[in-house]
Design an enzyme around this catalytic site. Structure first.
Site, PDB file in Angstrom:
ATOM      1  N   ASP A   7      11.905 -44.879  21.901  1.00 33.23           N
ATOM      2  CA  ASP A   7      12.442 -46.040  22.611  1.00 33.23           C
ATOM      3  C   ASP A   7      11.800 -47.275  21.987  1.00 33.23           C
ATOM      4  OD1 ASP A   7      13.746 -47.612  24.564  1.00 33.23           O
ATOM      5  OD2 ASP A   7      11.940 -47.600  25.815  1.00 33.23           O
ATOM      6  N   GLU A  68      16.959 -44.866  20.317  1.00 26.40           N
ATOM      7  CA  GLU A  68      17.923 -45.588  21.154  1.00 26.40           C
ATOM      8  C   GLU A  68      18.457 -46.808  20.412  1.00 26.40           C
ATOM      9  OE1 GLU A  68      17.831 -45.947  25.640  1.00 26.40           O
ATOM     10  OE2 GLU A  68      17.133 -47.947  25.064  1.00 26.40           O
ATOM     11  N   ASP A 141       8.670 -46.906  29.252  1.00 25.32           N
ATOM     12  CA  ASP A 141       9.031 -46.676  27.846  1.00 25.32           C
ATOM     13  C   ASP A 141       8.821 -45.211  27.460  1.00 25.32           C
ATOM     14  OD1 ASP A 141       8.853 -49.832  26.914  1.00 25.32           O
ATOM     15  OD2 ASP A 141       7.284 -49.252  28.315  1.00 25.32           O
TER      16      ASP A 141
END
Length: 209
Positions: A7, A68, A141
């Site tokens: 992420d 992502e 996160d």
């Protein structure tokens, strides 16, 4: 399959690794965040994030990495730095010679919760439930990185740099195509993605009104 999820973020970059078996049972291998100091120049912060990603790859030997995808938001500066981290992470994956996939936030949410518009609390709850944890890892996160890894393990397509990069594809307009017969789990995921994309959940620019 051992999957590493990333992420991207400049202050905190979530890193999560899961093992997923043929029955889609997922188990936690590693979770954490790579941090960089706001007192340093951006290129030095990117170096530190990349070094941390390299170390995790070397230690845990994932078979594939999922990152992502970043969409434009109101805060252009935040998007710019996040994209820089995404690029640094891609370099780490490339240096390791690993296949890589990129998933949108809505794809991850749909895979984990069944809804592409789920909020962070719902995603974190499902990550903990899927992995059999008493509570979701903190900070957010870290949980998001695990969600990305689980999404790819369950989806199993969209690899970049592979000879056959996808058996199942869902266009941005929601058109579903598959090479060969899908499993019930694959069909459920693909149909959910198609529905989300037809309503503009994946790309906010497609929303009407």
């Amino acid at each position: 399959m051992r999957v590493m999820g990333i992420d991207p973020g400049l202050t905190r970059c979530g890193i999560g690794i899961v093992d997923v078996d043929a029955a889609r049972r997922a188990s936690l291998v590693h979770v954490g965040v790579a941090r960089s100091s706001t007192d340093m120049a951006t290129h030095l912060r990117l170096r530190d994030i990349a070094n941390a990603i390299d170390a995790v790859i070397e230690r845990f030997q994932p078979e594939v990495v999922a990152i992502e995808r970043v969409f434009a938001q109101d805060n252009l500066q935040s998007v710019t730095t996040t994209m820089q981290v995404m690029g640094a992470a891609m370099v780490c994956v490339g240096r390791a010679g690993l296949p890589m996939a990129v998933h949108t936030p809505s794809e991850v949410k749909a895979a984990i919760t069944g809804s592409g518009t789920a909020d962070k609390a719902q995603v974190q709850h499902m990550v903990a439930r899927v992995l059999g944890l008493a509570q979701a890892p903190k900070p957010a996160d870290a949980s998001d990185a695990l969600a990305i890894a689980i999404c790819h393990a369950w989806r199993g397509n969209g690899l970049l740099g592979a000879g056959d990069d996808s058996q199942i594809s869902v266009s941005i307009s929601g058109k579903l195509q598959a090479r060969g017969e899908m499993t019930p789990a694959q069909r459920a995921w693909a149909e959910a993605q198609a529905a989300q994309r037809r309503t503009g959940a994946v790309d906010p620019r497609l929303r009407k009104g």
